[in-house]
Scaffold this active site. Structure first.
Site, PDB file in Angstrom:
ATOM      1  N   THR A 115     -14.474   6.394  -3.303  1.00 45.29           N
ATOM      2  CA  THR A 115     -15.355   5.848  -4.340  1.00 45.29           C
ATOM      3  C   THR A 115     -14.542   5.290  -5.509  1.00 45.29           C
ATOM      4  O   THR A 115     -15.110   4.858  -6.511  1.00 45.29           O
ATOM      5  CB  THR A 115     -16.283   6.960  -4.881  1.00 45.29           C
ATOM      6  OG1 THR A 115     -15.452   8.037  -5.343  1.00 45.29           O
ATOM      7  CG2 THR A 115     -17.229   7.479  -3.807  1.00 45.29           C
ATOM      8  N   GLY A 116     -13.228   5.314  -5.400  1.00 42.31           N
ATOM      9  CA  GLY A 116     -12.362   4.991  -6.541  1.00 42.31           C
ATOM     10  C   GLY A 116     -11.944   3.533  -6.630  1.00 42.31           C
ATOM     11  O   GLY A 116     -12.291   2.691  -5.792  1.00 42.31           O
ATOM     12  N   ASP A 120     -15.185  17.844  -1.901  1.00 39.93           N
ATOM     13  CA  ASP A 120     -14.404  18.183  -3.096  1.00 39.93           C
ATOM     14  C   ASP A 120     -13.040  18.671  -2.601  1.00 39.93           C
ATOM     15  O   ASP A 120     -12.975  19.576  -1.753  1.00 39.93           O
ATOM     16  CB  ASP A 120     -15.128  19.278  -3.898  1.00 39.93           C
ATOM     17  CG  ASP A 120     -14.439  19.508  -5.237  1.00 39.93           C
ATOM     18  OD1 ASP A 120     -13.197  19.688  -5.243  1.00 39.93           O
ATOM     19  OD2 ASP A 120     -15.128  19.483  -6.268  1.00 39.93           O
ATOM     20  N   LYS A 178       1.320   6.529  -5.048  1.00 34.91           N
ATOM     21  CA  LYS A 178       2.147   6.963  -6.153  1.00 34.91           C
ATOM     22  C   LYS A 178       1.270   7.587  -7.229  1.00 34.91           C
ATOM     23  O   LYS A 178       0.065   7.356  -7.201  1.00 34.91           O
ATOM     24  CB  LYS A 178       2.954   5.797  -6.695  1.00 34.91           C
ATOM     25  CG  LYS A 178       2.076   4.725  -7.346  1.00 34.91           C
ATOM     26  CD  LYS A 178       2.860   3.644  -7.984  1.00 34.91           C
ATOM     27  CE  LYS A 178       3.347   4.068  -9.351  1.00 34.91           C
ATOM     28  NZ  LYS A 178       3.676   2.908 -10.214  1.00 34.91           N
ATOM     29  N   ASP A 199       4.915   2.377  -1.511  1.00 33.62           N
ATOM     30  CA  ASP A 199       5.460   1.680  -2.675  1.00 33.62           C
ATOM     31  C   ASP A 199       5.015   0.249  -2.432  1.00 33.62           C
ATOM     32  O   ASP A 199       5.564  -0.435  -1.562  1.00 33.62           O
ATOM     33  CB  ASP A 199       6.987   1.780  -2.715  1.00 33.62           C
ATOM     34  CG  ASP A 199       7.554   1.096  -3.949  1.00 33.62           C
ATOM     35  OD1 ASP A 199       7.192  -0.081  -4.185  1.00 33.62           O
ATOM     36  OD2 ASP A 199       8.344   1.707  -4.677  1.00 33.62           O
ATOM     37  N   HIS A 200       4.011  -0.201  -3.166  1.00 35.87           N
ATOM     38  CA  HIS A 200       3.392  -1.470  -2.760  1.00 35.87           C
ATOM     39  C   HIS A 200       4.353  -2.657  -2.850  1.00 35.87           C
ATOM     40  O   HIS A 200       4.148  -3.674  -2.205  1.00 35.87           O
ATOM     41  CB  HIS A 200       2.068  -1.720  -3.507  1.00 35.87           C
ATOM     42  CG  HIS A 200       2.218  -2.309  -4.873  1.00 35.87           C
ATOM     43  ND1 HIS A 200       2.370  -1.545  -5.989  1.00 35.87           N
ATOM     44  CD2 HIS A 200       2.230  -3.599  -5.298  1.00 35.87           C
ATOM     45  CE1 HIS A 200       2.475  -2.334  -7.043  1.00 35.87           C
ATOM     46  NE2 HIS A 200       2.388  -3.599  -6.656  1.00 35.87           N
ATOM     47  N   HIS A 232       9.549   0.965  -7.827  1.00 38.75           N
ATOM     48  CA  HIS A 232       9.583  -0.444  -7.418  1.00 38.75           C
ATOM     49  C   HIS A 232      10.939  -1.113  -7.680  1.00 38.75           C
ATOM     50  O   HIS A 232      11.467  -1.823  -6.833  1.00 38.75           O
ATOM     51  CB  HIS A 232       8.510  -1.249  -8.146  1.00 38.75           C
ATOM     52  CG  HIS A 232       7.131  -0.679  -8.017  1.00 38.75           C
ATOM     53  ND1 HIS A 232       6.663  -0.112  -6.849  1.00 38.75           N
ATOM     54  CD2 HIS A 232       6.112  -0.588  -8.904  1.00 38.75           C
ATOM     55  CE1 HIS A 232       5.417   0.304  -7.041  1.00 38.75           C
ATOM     56  NE2 HIS A 232       5.068   0.033  -8.280  1.00 38.75           N
ATOM     57  N   LYS A 272       3.976 -13.379 -16.450  1.00 41.77           N
ATOM     58  CA  LYS A 272       4.025 -12.501 -15.281  1.00 41.77           C
ATOM     59  C   LYS A 272       5.043 -13.095 -14.313  1.00 41.77           C
ATOM     60  O   LYS A 272       4.876 -14.233 -13.843  1.00 41.77           O
ATOM     61  CB  LYS A 272       2.633 -12.458 -14.643  1.00 41.77           C
ATOM     62  CG  LYS A 272       2.582 -11.822 -13.273  1.00 41.77           C
ATOM     63  CD  LYS A 272       2.594 -10.321 -13.344  1.00 41.77           C
ATOM     64  CE  LYS A 272       2.544  -9.695 -11.960  1.00 41.77           C
ATOM     65  NZ  LYS A 272       2.971  -8.312 -11.956  1.00 41.77           N
TER      66      LYS A 272
HETATM   67  N1  LIG Z   1      -6.063   1.724  -9.091  1.00 42.16           N
HETATM   68  C1  LIG Z   1      -4.949   1.139  -8.736  1.00 42.16           C
HETATM   69  O1  LIG Z   1      -4.849  -0.090  -8.756  1.00 42.16           O
HETATM   70  C2  LIG Z   1      -3.790   1.953  -8.253  1.00 42.16           C
HETATM   71  C3  LIG Z   1      -3.869   3.310  -8.072  1.00 42.16           C
HETATM   72  N2  LIG Z   1      -2.804   4.008  -7.573  1.00 42.16           N
HETATM   73  C4  LIG Z   1      -2.923   5.433  -7.277  1.00 42.16           C
HETATM   74  O2  LIG Z   1      -4.008   5.620  -6.367  1.00 42.16           O
HETATM   75  C5  LIG Z   1      -4.636   6.853  -6.597  1.00 42.16           C
HETATM   76  C6  LIG Z   1      -6.113   6.621  -6.882  1.00 42.16           C
HETATM   77  O3  LIG Z   1      -6.250   5.823  -8.018  1.00 42.16           O
HETATM   78  P1  LIG Z   1      -7.619   5.158  -8.461  1.00 42.16           P
HETATM   79  O4  LIG Z   1      -8.433   4.751  -7.305  1.00 42.16           O
HETATM   80  O5  LIG Z   1      -7.251   4.149  -9.453  1.00 42.16           O
HETATM   81  O6  LIG Z   1      -8.340   6.371  -9.213  1.00 42.16           O
HETATM   82  P2  LIG Z   1      -9.894   6.507  -9.589  1.00 42.16           P
HETATM   83  O7  LIG Z   1      -9.931   7.456 -10.743  1.00 42.16           O
HETATM   84  O8  LIG Z   1     -10.572   5.226  -9.689  1.00 42.16           O
HETATM   85  O9  LIG Z   1     -10.484   7.233  -8.292  1.00 42.16           O
HETATM   86  C7  LIG Z   1     -10.190   8.572  -8.001  1.00 42.16           C
HETATM   87  C8  LIG Z   1     -10.857   8.946  -6.695  1.00 42.16           C
HETATM   88  O10 LIG Z   1     -10.595  10.321  -6.488  1.00 42.16           O
HETATM   89  C9  LIG Z   1     -11.811  10.985  -6.176  1.00 42.16           C
HETATM   90  N3  LIG Z   1     -11.748  12.336  -6.688  1.00 42.16           N
HETATM   91  C10 LIG Z   1     -11.543  12.744  -7.962  1.00 42.16           C
HETATM   92  N4  LIG Z   1     -11.581  14.075  -8.037  1.00 42.16           N
HETATM   93  C11 LIG Z   1     -11.824  14.538  -6.789  1.00 42.16           C
HETATM   94  C12 LIG Z   1     -11.973  15.820  -6.225  1.00 42.16           C
HETATM   95  N5  LIG Z   1     -11.901  16.940  -6.956  1.00 42.16           N
HETATM   96  N6  LIG Z   1     -12.206  15.923  -4.909  1.00 42.16           N
HETATM   97  C13 LIG Z   1     -12.317  14.823  -4.136  1.00 42.16           C
HETATM   98  N7  LIG Z   1     -12.170  13.552  -4.618  1.00 42.16           N
HETATM   99  C14 LIG Z   1     -11.935  13.422  -5.925  1.00 42.16           C
HETATM  100  C15 LIG Z   1     -12.875  10.180  -6.895  1.00 42.16           C
HETATM  101  O11 LIG Z   1     -14.104  10.331  -6.223  1.00 42.16           O
HETATM  102  P3  LIG Z   1     -15.362  11.082  -6.865  1.00 42.16           P
HETATM  103  O12 LIG Z   1     -15.397  10.730  -8.301  1.00 42.16           O
HETATM  104  O13 LIG Z   1     -16.522  10.553  -6.065  1.00 42.16           O
HETATM  105  O14 LIG Z   1     -15.094  12.506  -6.603  1.00 42.16           O
HETATM  106  C16 LIG Z   1     -12.361   8.763  -6.705  1.00 42.16           C
HETATM  107  O15 LIG Z   1     -12.768   8.255  -5.467  1.00 42.16           O
HETATM  108  C17 LIG Z   1      -3.864   7.497  -7.763  1.00 42.16           C
HETATM  109  O16 LIG Z   1      -2.861   8.308  -7.214  1.00 42.16           O
HETATM  110  C18 LIG Z   1      -3.244   6.303  -8.464  1.00 42.16           C
HETATM  111  O17 LIG Z   1      -2.088   6.665  -9.177  1.00 42.16           O
HETATM  112  C19 LIG Z   1      -1.643   3.394  -7.214  1.00 42.16           C
HETATM  113  C20 LIG Z   1      -1.484   2.059  -7.380  1.00 42.16           C
HETATM  114  C21 LIG Z   1      -2.538   1.233  -7.907  1.00 42.16           C
HETATM  115  O1  LIG Z   2       2.684   0.176  -9.501  1.00 43.11           O
HETATM  116  C1  LIG Z   2       2.480  -0.530 -10.446  1.00 43.11           C
HETATM  117  O2  LIG Z   2       2.611  -1.865 -10.306  1.00 43.11           O
HETATM  118  C2  LIG Z   2       1.962  -2.755 -11.197  1.00 43.11           C
HETATM  119  C3  LIG Z   2       2.651  -4.104 -11.044  1.00 43.11           C
HETATM  120  O3  LIG Z   2       2.489  -4.545  -9.731  1.00 43.11           O
HETATM  121  P1  LIG Z   2       2.596  -6.096  -9.349  1.00 43.11           P
HETATM  122  O4  LIG Z   2       2.385  -6.110  -7.888  1.00 43.11           O
HETATM  123  O5  LIG Z   2       1.531  -6.809 -10.143  1.00 43.11           O
HETATM  124  O6  LIG Z   2       3.929  -6.549  -9.797  1.00 43.11           O
HETATM  125  C4  LIG Z   2       2.000  -2.290 -12.632  1.00 43.11           C
HETATM  126  O7  LIG Z   2       1.138  -3.098 -13.414  1.00 43.11           O
HETATM  127  C5  LIG Z   2       1.540  -0.864 -12.726  1.00 43.11           C
HETATM  128  O8  LIG Z   2       1.680  -0.410 -14.062  1.00 43.11           O
HETATM  129  C6  LIG Z   2       2.319   0.019 -11.786  1.00 43.11           C
HETATM  130  O9  LIG Z   2       1.729   1.323 -11.756  1.00 43.11           O
END
Ligand SMILES: NC(=O)C1=CN([C@@H]2O[C@H](COP(=O)(O)OP(=O)(O)OC[C@H]3O[C@@H](n4cnc5c(N)ncnc54)[C@H](OP(=O)(O)O)[C@@H]3O)[C@@H](O)[C@H]2O)C=CC1
Ligand SMILES: O=C1O[C@H](COP(=O)(O)O)[C@@H](O)[C@H](O)[C@H]1O
Length: 508
Positions: A12-13, A87, A150, A179-180, A242, A347
C-alpha cells in the site's frame, strides 16, 4: 523463467505505487513475467482484493511509462493480484498468508517458488525475515528469495547486525539487496565499457587517465522525508551505496568474462584496495555541505534548516564531496573525485574521465582555449557516452566537440532501473544486486567519515541552493590542478535534459 509467487510487503506504500507496479506491468507487457504468476500484496490497511487492484491500476495510469489503457491487457495483468492484511509483527498473519499462498499455488498449478519483496521501512526487515522462517513460509520445496530495499543499516555495526539476523532466515545467495543505481542501463554497461569500443580500449590505460569524476547532482531538497533524511544525510543516503557502487562498477577494469560471481568478486576487490581514510584525515579529503536558501531552476527555495520537519539547528549533510584513491597497479596514480548533493543547479548523474594531455602537460584551463579530452558517461536523466575532443575548426577558435560513442539502443524507451532489477530477481540473477561483502566494505570505508561528521572534525560548509555545492568542493580538485567538468558557468543555462527526477513522497 520458473513460475513463482511475488509476495509484496508494503503493497500500500509509496515505492510500490511509483516503481514496483509500473515495473511489473512493463515486464508483463514485454512477456518477461513467468507465464503463471501470482502476486500477493500485504499491508495493515483493510483493503479488499478489488480495492487493491483499483489502487494498482491507478498507479499504472499515473506512473507507467507505457500506455496502460488497453483494458484487456490491464485486466489480464491485474488478475494475478490478491491482497492480504498483515501486520509485520503478528505471526498469526503470516500463517494466514501461508494458507493464501498455498491456495493460489494449487489453483494456478504454481511451483512453490516464493519471492519476498520488503518494500517497508528498515525497522521491519529483521522481524519480517524471522517471521517468514517461523511461520514456515520459506520452507516449501521451491526456491525462496528475499528482495530488500535500502537503507541496509545505519552504520557498520547496524549493517552487520541486520545481516546476521537476515542470515538466520535466508542464505546470502537468496538475498537480493536493491541498489537502484545498479539497475540503471548505463551503470550496467560500466564494467565492460572500455571493451565495447576500440578507441576506448586504446584510451583505457593509466598512462592516459588523469582523474575520474563521479557526480550525482539533484535539484530536489529533502522533500517529505525529513524523519529519515535528517538522520541519514548525503553520506548514508547516496555516498555509501550509490556513489561507491558507481566507483566499483567503473573501476573493475579487466572483466573478460562477466559472469555474475566474477563481477561481484571484482567489485569486492576494488573495495578492498580503496585506500582507507582515517577519521583525522577526513577534513583534508572530504567536504561536507548543507544548502541554504537560494533559487533552483528559477524558483526560490528555502534553506535545509527551514524545511518542514528539520531541526533548525541541524548539522546534517545535504552535500558530500570526497577524494579517493584505489591502491592497485592500474588506478594507483589516478585520483577519483565523488560528489553528490541536494538542491544543486541541475539534475545530472554522470562520470567524467579526464585524459592527460601528453603533449602539453600544463594544467588544462576552463576558458575554452585549451581543454583536455574527456570521456563523459551520462547516467541520467538521459543517457549517452561521448568523447569530448579539443578540436580546431577552420576559421574558428578551438572548441570542444562531443563525439557520441554509444547511445541506448531503445532511444527514449529506456527500461526503468526497477524493471531490470525485478526481472533479474525473478530469474535469480544476482549480478546487479549488492553482495554483502560490498555492503560491508562500503560501510567500513565510510565509518570514519560518519565518526568525523559526528565529532564535527569536518566543518559543515554552507552553499546556496541552485549552485554546485560549497566552494571548498572546487578547492578539493584545485589542490591537484583539476576542476569539476561540465558544470554550467554562472551566466549559462544548465543543460537540463528531459526525464523525471526520482521523486519521493513519503514520510520515512
Ligand atoms: N518511496 C521511494 O521512492 C523509495 C523507498 N525506498 C525504501 O522502500 C521502503 C518503503 O518505502 P515507501 O514505500 O516509501 O514507504 P511508505 O511509508 O510509503 O510505505 C510503507 C509501507 O509499509 C507498510 N507498513 C508499515 N508498517 C507496517 C507494519 N507494521 N506491518 C506491515 N506493513 C507495514 C505500509 O502499509 P500499511 O500502512 O497498510 O500498513 C506501507 O505499505 C523503505 O525501506 C524505503 O527506505 C527506497 C527507495 C525509494
Ligand atoms: O536512493 C536515493 O536516490 C535518489 C536519487 O536517485 P536518482 O535515480 O534520481 O538519481 C535520491 O533522491 C534519494 O534521496 C535517495 O534515497
Amino acid at each position: 523463467m520458473e513460475s513463482s509467487t511475488f509476495i509484496l510487503f508494503g503493497a500500500t506504500g509509496d515505492l510500490a505505487k511509483r516503481k514496483i507496479y509500473p515495473a511489473l506491468y512493463h515486464l508483463f507487457v514485454e512477456q518477461k513475467l513467468p507465464p503463471t504468476f501470482s502476486l500477493i500484496g500485504l499491508g495493515r490497511r483493510e483493503w479488499s482484493d478489488e480495492l487493491f487492484r483499483a489502487n494498482v491500476k491507478q498507479s499504472l495510469l499515473q506512473f507507467s511509462r507505457r500506455e496502460a489503457k488497453d483494458p484487456a491487457l490491464l485486466n489480464a495483468f491485474l488478475r494475478a493480484f490478491r491482497y492480504c492484511i498483515l501486520d509485520a509483527g503478528h505471526i498469526e498473519d503470516y500463517r494466514k498468508l501461508l494458507r493464501l499462498i498455498e491456495q493460489r499455488e494449487a489453483e494456478l498449478g504454481l511451483s512453490p517458488n516464493r519471492l519476498f519483496y520488503l518494500s517497508v521501512g528498515p525497522e521491519f526487515f529483521d522481524t519480517i525475515a524471522a517471521n517468514i522462517r517461523e511461520s514456515g513460509l520459506g520452507s516449501a520445496d521451491g526456491w525462496k528469495r528475499l528482495v530488500i530495499e535500502k537503507p541496509f543499516g545505519h552504520d557498520l555495526q547496524s549493517a552487520r547486525d541486520l545481516n546476521r539476523k537476515l542470515n538466520q532466515a535466508f542464505e546470502e545467495h537468496e538475498i537480493f539487496r536493491i541498489d537502484h543505481y545498479l539497475g540503471k542501463p548505463m551503470v550496467q554497461k560500466l564494467e565492460v565499457l572500455h571493451q565495447t569500443d576500440p578507441v576506448l580500449r586504446e584510451l583505457w590505460t593509466n598512462r592516459r587517465i588523469a582523474n575520474v569524476q563521479i557526480t550525482a547532482n539533484e535539484t530536489v531538497g529533502v522533500e517529505e522525508r525529513a524523519g529519515y533524511y535528517d538522520h541519514a544525510g548525503a553520506v548514508r543516503d547516496m555516498f555509501q551505496n550509490h556513489m561507491l557502487q558507481l566507483l566499483m562498477m567503473l573501476a573493475v577494469h579487466f572483466p573478460n568474462d562477466n559472469t555474475s560471481g566474477n563481477a561481484r568478486l571484482k567489485k569486492k576487490k576494488v573495495m578492498e584496495v580503496l585506500e582507507p581514510l582515517q577519521k583525522q584525515e577526513a577534513s583534508a579529503n572530504v567536504i561536507r555541505g548543507q544548502y541554504k536558501e537560494g533559487s533552483v531552476q528559477g524558483k526560490p527555495v528555502t534553506a535545509y534548516t527551514s524545511e518542514p520537519g528539520i531541526d533548525h539547528a541541524s548539522m546534517n549533510d545535504t552535500f558530500i564531496a570526497a577524494k579517493l584513491r584505489i591502491d592497485d597497479s592500474f588506478w594507483g596514480e589516478t585520483p577519483f573525485y565523488i560528489r553528490t548533493g541536494k538542491r544543486m543547479r541541475e539534475k545530472s548523474t554522470r562520470i567524467v574521465i579526464e585524459f592527460k594531455d601528453t603533449e602539453t602537460p600544463a594544467s588544462p584551463t576552463k576558458d575554452g582555449s585549451r581543454a583536455p579530452n574527456l570521456l563523459v558517461i551520462e547516467i541520467g536523466p538521459g543517457e549517452g557516452i561521448t568523447l569530448h575532443f579539443d578540436k580546431k575548426r577552420p576559421g574558428q577558435k578551438e572548441q570542444v566537440i562531443p563525439i557520441p560513442v554509444d547511445f541506448p539502443a531503445n532511444g527514449d524507451d529506456v527500461p526503468e532501473a526497477y524493471e531490470n532489477l525485478i526481472f533479474d530477481a525473478l530469474r535469480g540473477d544476482p549480478a546487479f544486486f549488492a553482495h554483502w561483502d560490498e555492503v560491508e566494505l562500503s560501510w567500513k570505508w565510510v565509518q570514519p567519515i560518519l565518526e568525523a561528521f559526528e565529532e564535527n572534525l569536518v566543518p559543515l560548509r554552507p552553499y546556496a541552493a541552485g549552485t554546485y555545492g560549497p566552494v571548498e568542493s572546487d578547492k578539493l580538485l584545485a589542490e591537484d590542478g583539476f576542476h569539476w567538468w561540465l558544470d554550467a558557468e554562472p551566466e549559462q543555462e544548465p543543460d537540463i535534459k528531459k526525464g523525471e527526477h526520482y521523486a519521493y513522497h513519503t514520510n520515512h
